[in-house]
Write an enzyme that holds these catalytic residues in place. Structure first.
Site, PDB file in Angstrom:
ATOM      1  N   TRP A  53      18.728  49.263  -4.071  1.00 23.71           N
ATOM      2  CA  TRP A  53      19.450  49.856  -2.794  1.00 23.71           C
ATOM      3  C   TRP A  53      20.042  51.092  -3.537  1.00 23.71           C
ATOM      4  O   TRP A  53      20.591  51.216  -4.756  1.00 23.71           O
ATOM      5  CB  TRP A  53      20.708  49.248  -2.407  1.00 23.71           C
ATOM      6  CG  TRP A  53      21.764  49.822  -1.499  1.00 23.71           C
ATOM      7  CD1 TRP A  53      21.356  50.320  -0.390  1.00 23.71           C
ATOM      8  CD2 TRP A  53      22.886  50.554  -1.866  1.00 23.71           C
ATOM      9  NE1 TRP A  53      22.179  51.114  -0.129  1.00 23.71           N
ATOM     10  CE2 TRP A  53      23.209  51.356  -0.836  1.00 23.71           C
ATOM     11  CE3 TRP A  53      23.553  50.326  -3.045  1.00 23.71           C
ATOM     12  CZ2 TRP A  53      24.532  52.035  -0.943  1.00 23.71           C
ATOM     13  CZ3 TRP A  53      24.764  50.984  -3.151  1.00 23.71           C
ATOM     14  CH2 TRP A  53      25.212  51.793  -2.197  1.00 23.71           C
ATOM     15  N   GLU A  88      16.341  47.769   0.100  1.00 23.62           N
ATOM     16  CA  GLU A  88      17.518  47.483   0.973  1.00 23.62           C
ATOM     17  C   GLU A  88      17.549  48.681   1.884  1.00 23.62           C
ATOM     18  O   GLU A  88      17.979  49.587   1.289  1.00 23.62           O
ATOM     19  CB  GLU A  88      18.599  46.905   0.635  1.00 23.62           C
ATOM     20  CG  GLU A  88      19.883  46.776   1.254  1.00 23.62           C
ATOM     21  CD  GLU A  88      21.294  46.411   0.698  1.00 23.62           C
ATOM     22  OE1 GLU A  88      21.285  46.345  -0.782  1.00 23.62           O
ATOM     23  OE2 GLU A  88      22.190  45.983   1.235  1.00 23.62           O
ATOM     24  N   LYS A 144      19.971  50.905   4.994  1.00 26.95           N
ATOM     25  CA  LYS A 144      21.312  51.206   5.368  1.00 26.95           C
ATOM     26  C   LYS A 144      21.386  52.290   6.401  1.00 26.95           C
ATOM     27  O   LYS A 144      20.724  53.238   6.312  1.00 26.95           O
ATOM     28  CB  LYS A 144      22.225  51.936   4.019  1.00 26.95           C
ATOM     29  CG  LYS A 144      23.730  51.754   4.305  1.00 26.95           C
ATOM     30  CD  LYS A 144      24.347  51.725   2.842  1.00 26.95           C
ATOM     31  CE  LYS A 144      25.747  51.492   3.399  1.00 26.95           C
ATOM     32  NZ  LYS A 144      26.665  51.446   2.319  1.00 26.95           N
ATOM     33  N   ASP A 198      20.803  43.805   5.172  1.00 26.90           N
ATOM     34  CA  ASP A 198      22.520  43.518   4.898  1.00 26.90           C
ATOM     35  C   ASP A 198      23.053  43.777   6.364  1.00 26.90           C
ATOM     36  O   ASP A 198      22.720  44.970   6.972  1.00 26.90           O
ATOM     37  CB  ASP A 198      22.796  44.733   3.851  1.00 26.90           C
ATOM     38  CG  ASP A 198      24.414  44.725   3.828  1.00 26.90           C
ATOM     39  OD1 ASP A 198      25.019  44.499   4.612  1.00 26.90           O
ATOM     40  OD2 ASP A 198      24.725  44.707   2.428  1.00 26.90           O
ATOM     41  N   HIS A 218      24.810  47.069   7.523  1.00 24.78           N
ATOM     42  CA  HIS A 218      24.175  48.038   7.617  1.00 24.78           C
ATOM     43  C   HIS A 218      23.260  48.754   8.825  1.00 24.78           C
ATOM     44  O   HIS A 218      22.333  49.276   8.996  1.00 24.78           O
ATOM     45  CB  HIS A 218      22.994  48.192   6.448  1.00 24.78           C
ATOM     46  CG  HIS A 218      23.639  48.007   5.184  1.00 24.78           C
ATOM     47  ND1 HIS A 218      22.878  48.289   3.992  1.00 24.78           N
ATOM     48  CD2 HIS A 218      24.859  47.927   4.694  1.00 24.78           C
ATOM     49  CE1 HIS A 218      23.689  48.003   2.853  1.00 24.78           C
ATOM     50  NE2 HIS A 218      25.027  47.939   3.416  1.00 24.78           N
ATOM     51  N   HIS A 231      21.617  40.195   2.683  1.00 25.41           N
ATOM     52  CA  HIS A 231      22.874  40.479   2.207  1.00 25.41           C
ATOM     53  C   HIS A 231      23.767  39.983   3.468  1.00 25.41           C
ATOM     54  O   HIS A 231      23.698  40.743   4.395  1.00 25.41           O
ATOM     55  CB  HIS A 231      23.302  41.791   1.864  1.00 25.41           C
ATOM     56  CG  HIS A 231      22.747  42.184   0.571  1.00 25.41           C
ATOM     57  ND1 HIS A 231      22.694  43.469  -0.133  1.00 25.41           N
ATOM     58  CD2 HIS A 231      22.191  41.309  -0.392  1.00 25.41           C
ATOM     59  CE1 HIS A 231      22.492  43.304  -1.375  1.00 25.41           C
ATOM     60  NE2 HIS A 231      21.958  42.115  -1.652  1.00 25.41           N
ATOM     61  N   ASP A 236      30.545  49.350   7.193  1.00 27.29           N
ATOM     62  CA  ASP A 236      30.184  48.666   6.408  1.00 27.29           C
ATOM     63  C   ASP A 236      31.192  48.267   5.551  1.00 27.29           C
ATOM     64  O   ASP A 236      31.161  48.651   4.268  1.00 27.29           O
ATOM     65  CB  ASP A 236      29.153  49.634   5.690  1.00 27.29           C
ATOM     66  CG  ASP A 236      28.342  48.691   4.521  1.00 27.29           C
ATOM     67  OD1 ASP A 236      28.303  47.358   4.792  1.00 27.29           O
ATOM     68  OD2 ASP A 236      28.331  49.266   3.487  1.00 27.29           O
ATOM     69  N   ASP A 285      32.661  45.309   4.405  1.00 31.33           N
ATOM     70  CA  ASP A 285      32.141  44.289   3.315  1.00 31.33           C
ATOM     71  C   ASP A 285      33.488  43.449   3.097  1.00 31.33           C
ATOM     72  O   ASP A 285      33.849  43.135   2.158  1.00 31.33           O
ATOM     73  CB  ASP A 285      31.712  44.723   1.981  1.00 31.33           C
ATOM     74  CG  ASP A 285      30.499  45.398   2.060  1.00 31.33           C
ATOM     75  OD1 ASP A 285      29.412  44.566   2.345  1.00 31.33           O
ATOM     76  OD2 ASP A 285      29.994  46.521   1.708  1.00 31.33           O
ATOM     77  N   ASP A 320      27.479  39.621   0.115  1.00 33.87           N
ATOM     78  CA  ASP A 320      27.583  40.938  -0.404  1.00 33.87           C
ATOM     79  C   ASP A 320      28.821  41.408   0.199  1.00 33.87           C
ATOM     80  O   ASP A 320      28.665  41.922   1.201  1.00 33.87           O
ATOM     81  CB  ASP A 320      26.214  41.729  -0.213  1.00 33.87           C
ATOM     82  CG  ASP A 320      26.591  43.292  -0.699  1.00 33.87           C
ATOM     83  OD1 ASP A 320      27.574  43.485  -1.554  1.00 33.87           O
ATOM     84  OD2 ASP A 320      25.896  44.366  -0.238  1.00 33.87           O
TER      85      ASP A 320
HETATM   86  C1  RNT Z   1      25.909  48.914  -0.268  1.00 32.02           C
HETATM   87  C2  RNT Z   1      24.935  47.817  -0.205  1.00 32.02           C
HETATM   88  C3  RNT Z   1      24.566  46.918  -1.564  1.00 32.02           C
HETATM   89  C4  RNT Z   1      25.693  46.852  -2.267  1.00 32.02           C
HETATM   90  C5  RNT Z   1      25.593  45.981  -3.884  1.00 32.02           C
HETATM   91  C6  RNT Z   1      26.594  46.040  -4.577  1.00 32.02           C
HETATM   92  O1  RNT Z   1      26.009  49.057   0.841  1.00 32.02           O
HETATM   93  O2  RNT Z   1      25.063  46.512   0.552  1.00 32.02           O
HETATM   94  O3  RNT Z   1      23.725  45.932  -1.459  1.00 32.02           O
HETATM   95  O4  RNT Z   1      26.830  46.302  -1.810  1.00 32.02           O
HETATM   96  O5  RNT Z   1      24.437  46.079  -4.381  1.00 32.02           O
HETATM   97 ZN    ZN Z   2      23.987  45.015   0.419  1.00 31.56          ZN
END
Ligand code: RNT
Ligand code: ZN
Length: 420
Positions: free
Chosen positions: A183, A224, A226, A259, A262, A286, A294, A296, A327
């Site tokens: 990523w 990955e 986004k 993810d 994303h 993720h 995003d 998290d 994640d």
């Molecule tokens: C970031 C991605 C990625 C990170 C990690 C730390 O938006 O989700 O995967 O969160 O690699």
């Molecule tokens: Zn991620």
């Protein structure tokens, strides 16, 4: 109600609770090391800003500052979560000291910088996943693999190739495949003049990384995607179309990673899982909780997490088709609790999915009996799931709900508070 009674209620619905628990217990779920220190890592100045469009917010005391502290915290999390945790490391968590030759930059990382992690994983019988770290580093210009500067790209390609070698080492030493996720936060804050160039360069850079030799049954590189990040709001090089196309055209050497933070807020990854599995033998996830962006946040036992887990279970994900990783990174609350809550909730949602009479419900759908389907699905929500969950925790030798917060408080008082 006792577990025995709950078991009988589920049996009446055609669900074998013990078989569900046994199935879940075998499925690895990757525990991300980066929740423990707000994604800082050990290879650069810990006070540098986090870059690449990701952000931690909060300043809760007690963050891990050294490999020893991080490992101790992960140990503590392991005592609180059921199932089969697998470690998930970022390259920035390399352990470099005098014994192994001192500091090297990311393009020069070697397996030896992760040998202490291998010992840690082995001691706890965990496999290990891995991630090259394409952010929070002076060589982000600010782009990495998509940079117009060849020197920058070459540095990051070398980093990616080093990470493949490290992933091979982790897989070999620990006897479990290593999922290696690529990523980058490459993108632009404002409207670009060239959208294709960076994507072509990104494609070529990934090609160069994947030209490093590896056994695809043991090392599984992921791409990955986004939609946007903070400071890169207008354009992301590794968009969904880019990542999926790359993975589709390179099916013999990588897999796509989604993810669930994303995508646009009304898009759901639960629905994307079966779409991708109609084409890809394996995918990676993720699992996170986006709040408006995003962000998290810690994973909850909420509607979308449950729906996501239902699709994983129904599509054969637990048997190897879906590689699951957490994640998220919340720096505003006790980090051990954040880790444990998200891990437990993901396991909980998976167990909930396994206790769903999926075959019977599918039959109702296929026979067009939608009225009954709705009634049955709604009624399932109040079945005695909590009893089975607590039994699962007991069988895994970890505390059941309602009994572990005291341990968080003890650890905070005795260990975390001494760090400030
Ligand atoms: C970031 C991605 C990625 C990170 C990690 C730390 O938006 O989700 O995967 O969160 O690699
Ligand atoms: Zn991620």
């Amino acid at each position: 109600m006792s577990y025995q009674e709950a078991k009988e209620r589920y049996a009446a619905l055609g669900v074998d609770t013990q078989a569900a628990m046994d199935r879940l217990r075998k499925a690895p779920l990757s525990l991300h090391c980066w929740q423990g220190d707000d994604v800082r890592g050990f290879d650069t100045d810990p006070d540098k800003p986090l870059t690449g469009g990701i952000q931690t917010t909060g300043n809760y005391p007690g963050r891990a500052r050294t490999p020893e502290e991080l490992m101790a915290d992960i140990d503590e999390v392991r005592r609180l979560v059921p199932g089969t945790p697998k470690m998930n490391l970022h390259a920035s968590y390399a352990i470099m000291n005098e014994e192994n030759g001192g500091w090297v930059d990311r393009d020069k990382l070697e397996p030896k910088h992760f040998s202490a992690w291998v010992d840690f994983c082995r001691e706890h019988r965990m496999g290990c996943d891995f991630n090259p770290t394409f952010f929070s580093h002076p060589k982000c210009d600010p782009l990495t693999l998509a940079s117009p500067n060849k020197d920058t790209r070459d540095f990051w390609i070398e980093h990616g190739r080093a990470c493949i070698r490290i992933s091979t080492y982790l897989a070999k030493e620990l006897g479990q495949p290593c999922i290696m996720n690529i990523w980058t936060g490459d993108g632009f804050k404002d409207i670009p003049a060239d959208r294709k160039g960076p994507r072509e360069r990104y494609r070529e850079s990934i090609d160069a990384i994947l030209s490093e030799e590896y056994d695809f049954t043991q090392v599984k590189p992921c791409i990955e995607s986004k939609v946007f990040g903070i400071g890169v709001e207008s354009y992301t090089v590794g968009s969904s179309e880019f990542a999926l196309s790359y993975a589709a055209f390179n099916k013999d050497r990588c897999i796509p990673l989604m993810d669930n933070g994303h995508y646009h807020p009304t898009e759901v990854v639960s629905d994307k899982i079966p779409a991708l599995l109609a084409f890809f033998p394996e995918i990676a996830l993720h699992i996170t909780r986006p709040v408006r962006w995003d962000s998290d946040h810690v994973v909850l036992f909420d509607d979308e997490t449950r729906e996501l887990c239902k699709e994983i279970v129904r599509c054969g994900g637990l048997e190897g088709r879906v590689h699951m990783a957490l994640d998220y990174f919340d720096a505003s609350i006790n980090r051990i609790s954040a880790w444990a809550t998200g891990f437990r909730n993901t396991e909980k949602a998976l167990l909930y999915a396994l206790l769903t009479p999926n075959e019977a419900l599918k039959e109702l759908q296929d026979e067009g009996r939608f009225t009954e389907l709705m009634v049955r699905q709604e009624e399932l929500k109040t079945e005695p799931f909590g009893e089975v969950w607590n039994e699962y925790c007991r069988q895994c030798g970890v505390p059941e709900d309602g009994t572990w917060f005291g341990e968080i408080e003890r650890y905070e008082k005795e260990v975390l508070s001494a760090r400030n």
